[in-house]
Design a protein around this motif. Structure first.
Motif, mmCIF file in Angstrom:
data_model
loop_
_atom_site.group_PDB
_atom_site.id
_atom_site.type_symbol
_atom_site.label_atom_id
_atom_site.label_comp_id
_atom_site.label_asym_id
_atom_site.label_seq_id
_atom_site.Cartn_x
_atom_site.Cartn_y
_atom_site.Cartn_z
ATOM 1 N N ASN A 36 40.121 36.309 49.613
ATOM 2 C CA ASN A 36 41.387 37.024 49.623
ATOM 3 C C ASN A 36 41.178 38.501 49.944
ATOM 4 O OD1 ASN A 36 43.700 35.167 48.113
ATOM 5 N ND2 ASN A 36 41.609 34.642 47.531
ATOM 6 N N LEU A 37 41.705 38.952 51.076
ATOM 7 C CA LEU A 37 41.684 40.369 51.446
ATOM 8 C C LEU A 37 43.095 40.911 51.267
ATOM 9 C CD1 LEU A 37 39.330 40.484 54.571
ATOM 10 C CD2 LEU A 37 38.764 40.737 52.138
ATOM 11 N N GLU A 38 43.268 41.753 50.249
ATOM 12 C CA GLU A 38 44.598 42.163 49.809
ATOM 13 C C GLU A 38 44.695 43.674 49.679
ATOM 14 O OE1 GLU A 38 45.038 38.108 47.063
ATOM 15 O OE2 GLU A 38 44.712 40.056 46.117
ATOM 16 N N ASP A 58 49.491 54.070 38.372
ATOM 17 C CA ASP A 58 48.386 53.527 37.588
ATOM 18 C C ASP A 58 47.107 53.653 38.420
ATOM 19 O OD1 ASP A 58 46.639 52.103 36.049
ATOM 20 O OD2 ASP A 58 47.772 50.229 36.084
ATOM 21 N N VAL A 59 46.512 54.832 38.390
ATOM 22 C CA VAL A 59 45.373 55.126 39.249
ATOM 23 C C VAL A 59 44.181 54.228 38.939
ATOM 24 C CG1 VAL A 59 43.666 56.896 39.836
ATOM 25 C CG2 VAL A 59 46.086 57.494 39.689
ATOM 26 N N LEU A 60 43.908 53.980 37.661
ATOM 27 C CA LEU A 60 42.738 53.185 37.305
ATOM 28 C C LEU A 60 42.773 51.816 37.989
ATOM 29 C CD1 LEU A 60 41.208 52.762 33.766
ATOM 30 C CD2 LEU A 60 41.522 50.804 35.259
ATOM 31 N N ASN A 61 43.862 51.074 37.819
ATOM 32 C CA ASN A 61 43.906 49.716 38.349
ATOM 33 C C ASN A 61 44.077 49.691 39.864
ATOM 34 O OD1 ASN A 61 43.604 47.929 36.011
ATOM 35 N ND2 ASN A 61 45.443 48.955 35.269
ATOM 36 N N TYR A 62 44.804 50.655 40.420
ATOM 37 C CA TYR A 62 44.932 50.716 41.879
ATOM 38 C C TYR A 62 43.565 50.945 42.511
ATOM 39 C CZ TYR A 62 46.012 52.301 46.568
ATOM 40 O OH TYR A 62 46.035 52.436 47.926
ATOM 41 N N ALA A 63 42.816 51.932 41.995
ATOM 42 C CA ALA A 63 41.514 52.258 42.567
ATOM 43 C C ALA A 63 40.517 51.125 42.365
ATOM 44 C CB ALA A 63 40.991 53.555 41.944
ATOM 45 N N TRP A 64 40.597 50.456 41.215
ATOM 46 C CA TRP A 64 39.723 49.300 40.958
ATOM 47 C C TRP A 64 39.950 48.208 42.006
ATOM 48 C CZ3 TRP A 64 41.717 44.575 38.586
ATOM 49 C CH2 TRP A 64 40.720 43.632 38.295
ATOM 50 N N ARG A 65 41.213 47.925 42.311
ATOM 51 C CA ARG A 65 41.502 46.916 43.343
ATOM 52 C C ARG A 65 41.046 47.396 44.723
ATOM 53 N NH1 ARG A 65 46.417 46.599 40.238
ATOM 54 N NH2 ARG A 65 47.445 47.931 41.780
ATOM 55 N N ASP A 66 41.200 48.684 45.000
ATOM 56 C CA ASP A 66 40.842 49.216 46.312
ATOM 57 C C ASP A 66 39.333 49.172 46.545
ATOM 58 O OD1 ASP A 66 41.788 50.189 48.736
ATOM 59 O OD2 ASP A 66 41.458 52.282 48.176
ATOM 60 N N HIS A 248 38.007 37.056 45.234
ATOM 61 C CA HIS A 248 38.664 38.341 45.475
ATOM 62 C C HIS A 248 37.605 39.431 45.401
ATOM 63 C CE1 HIS A 248 41.905 35.669 44.192
ATOM 64 N NE2 HIS A 248 42.765 36.497 44.767
ATOM 65 N N PRO A 249 37.433 40.238 46.443
ATOM 66 C CA PRO A 249 36.342 41.224 46.463
ATOM 67 C C PRO A 249 36.403 42.275 45.368
ATOM 68 C CG PRO A 249 37.136 40.830 48.689
ATOM 69 C CD PRO A 249 38.089 40.137 47.762
ATOM 70 N N TYR A 250 37.596 42.620 44.875
ATOM 71 C CA TYR A 250 37.627 43.617 43.810
ATOM 72 C C TYR A 250 37.141 43.043 42.484
ATOM 73 C CZ TYR A 250 42.297 41.634 42.676
ATOM 74 O OH TYR A 250 43.350 40.799 42.370
ATOM 75 N N LEU A 251 37.010 41.723 42.419
ATOM 76 C CA LEU A 251 36.444 41.070 41.239
ATOM 77 C C LEU A 251 34.975 40.723 41.455
ATOM 78 C CD1 LEU A 251 39.400 38.732 40.230
ATOM 79 C CD2 LEU A 251 38.508 40.654 38.910
ATOM 80 N N VAL A 252 34.722 39.743 42.331
ATOM 81 C CA VAL A 252 33.354 39.258 42.494
ATOM 82 C C VAL A 252 32.538 40.120 43.437
ATOM 83 C CG1 VAL A 252 33.793 36.878 41.818
ATOM 84 C CG2 VAL A 252 34.173 37.567 44.190
ATOM 85 N N GLY A 253 33.156 41.125 44.059
ATOM 86 C CA GLY A 253 32.394 42.088 44.835
ATOM 87 C C GLY A 253 31.789 43.190 43.988
#
Length: 297
Positions: A36-38, A58-66, A248-253
């Motif tokens: 998933n590239l989101e 919500d900078v923390l979670n936005y940046a974590w996903r990015d 999802h790369p923001y998780l397993v990456g």
């Protein structure tokens, strides 16, 4: 007798009582990666959370996903190259504007691109039919222009469907959906515009439910992949099966999770001569070409 509301898309079918068939080369287990590239809106909309979010932005979670697009996906691409594994890239259409070089890198690998809405900041199921139709067409147009061919398959952001989503997908030219997780084999579904193939997309061997919802550790998620593979490899002696691995790369990456994911994928690749390591689109093509899966009555 009580009559429960039903979707009418497919009938009940016991997997142990279906006609048998093989995947290409006489293989019994088809395995594909759903990457998933989101991309997400800043300061509004939906998005998975590493920690409970505060007021927007919500900078923390936005940046974590990015992190997934800037780092994680590139590390995963390198790993897929080393392991010689194809991927089905489930792409938000806004990714082509936000991270075009990332999309180009997966295109250069020859990976399949699957429609995945515009952004995971929204759910298409909340829209009236005309607006949902416009969303599907908009995303499809972007992917088709960028890739030079229309996507064959669709996964809704957040697996969100309205009552007419399968009809709209088929009308837009889609051949398969990954939204329904009710089986380990492809299943033809009824729509107003003809049959749409449901290809199994996992909600167990999937890092979002595992890591975000159940708070599983990196080692646990890797073991889920390994145990699912080993069990389905044995089960496939009786019925041909499809195993998807949703990533999802923001998780397993993330580095420590990537190391455990590599362990799991190496285990799968040790059996590459005995399985069909493929893409969701190739599974769809095979089902159409061979008519192995009975269509809807």
């Amino acid at each position: 007798m009580i009559q429960l509301p039903t979707h009418g898309r497919y009938d009940y079918s016991a997997i142990a009582k279906r006609p048998d068939f093989d995947w290409p080369g006489g293989k019994r287990l088809a395995v594909y990666l759903g990457l998933n590239l989101e991309h997400f809106a800043f300061g509004e909309g939906l998005g998975a959370e590493l920690a409970p979010g505060g007021p927007q932005p919500d900078v923390l979670n936005y940046a974590w996903r990015d992190y997934g697009n800037r780092v994680g996906a590139w590390r995963m691409l390198e790993m897929f190259d080393v392991l010689d594994m194809p991927a089905s890239v489930l792409a938000n259409s806004v990714m082509y504007d936000y991270a075009p070089d990332l999309m180009a890198a997966f295109r250069a690998r020859g990976d399949e691109v699957v429609g995945h809405g515009r952004t995971n900041s929204e759910r298409q199921s909340e829209l009236p039919p005309d607006q949902e139709d416009a969303l599907i067409l908009e995303a499809t147009e972007v992917l088709t222009k960028a890739e030079g061919k229309a996507p064959k398959g669709w996964l809704s952001p957040w697996i969100a469907e309205s009552r007419v989503t399968p009809d709209l997908l088929k009308k837009a030219g889609y051949g398969y959906t990954l939204n329904w997780c009710m089986d380990d084999q492809p299943v033809w579904m009824r729509t107003e515009h003809g049959p749409l193939l449901s290809i199994p997309y996992p909600q167990e061997a999937n890092d979002i439910p595992s890591i975000v919802a159940r708070k599983d550790g990196a080692d646990v998620f890797a073991d889920i992949i390994i145990d699912t593979f080993d069990e389905m490899f044995e089960q496939s002696k009786a019925q041909p099966l499809v195993m998807g691995i949703a990533l999802h790369p923001y998780l397993v990456g993330q580095p420590y999770r990537l190391r455990h994911l590599r362990r799991a994928l190496q285990h799968v690749c040790q059996h590459r001569d005995s399985i069909w390591l493929t893409t969701a689109g190739s599974i769809f093509d095979y089902c159409v070409e061979t008519e192995a899966v009975p269509g809807p009555p």
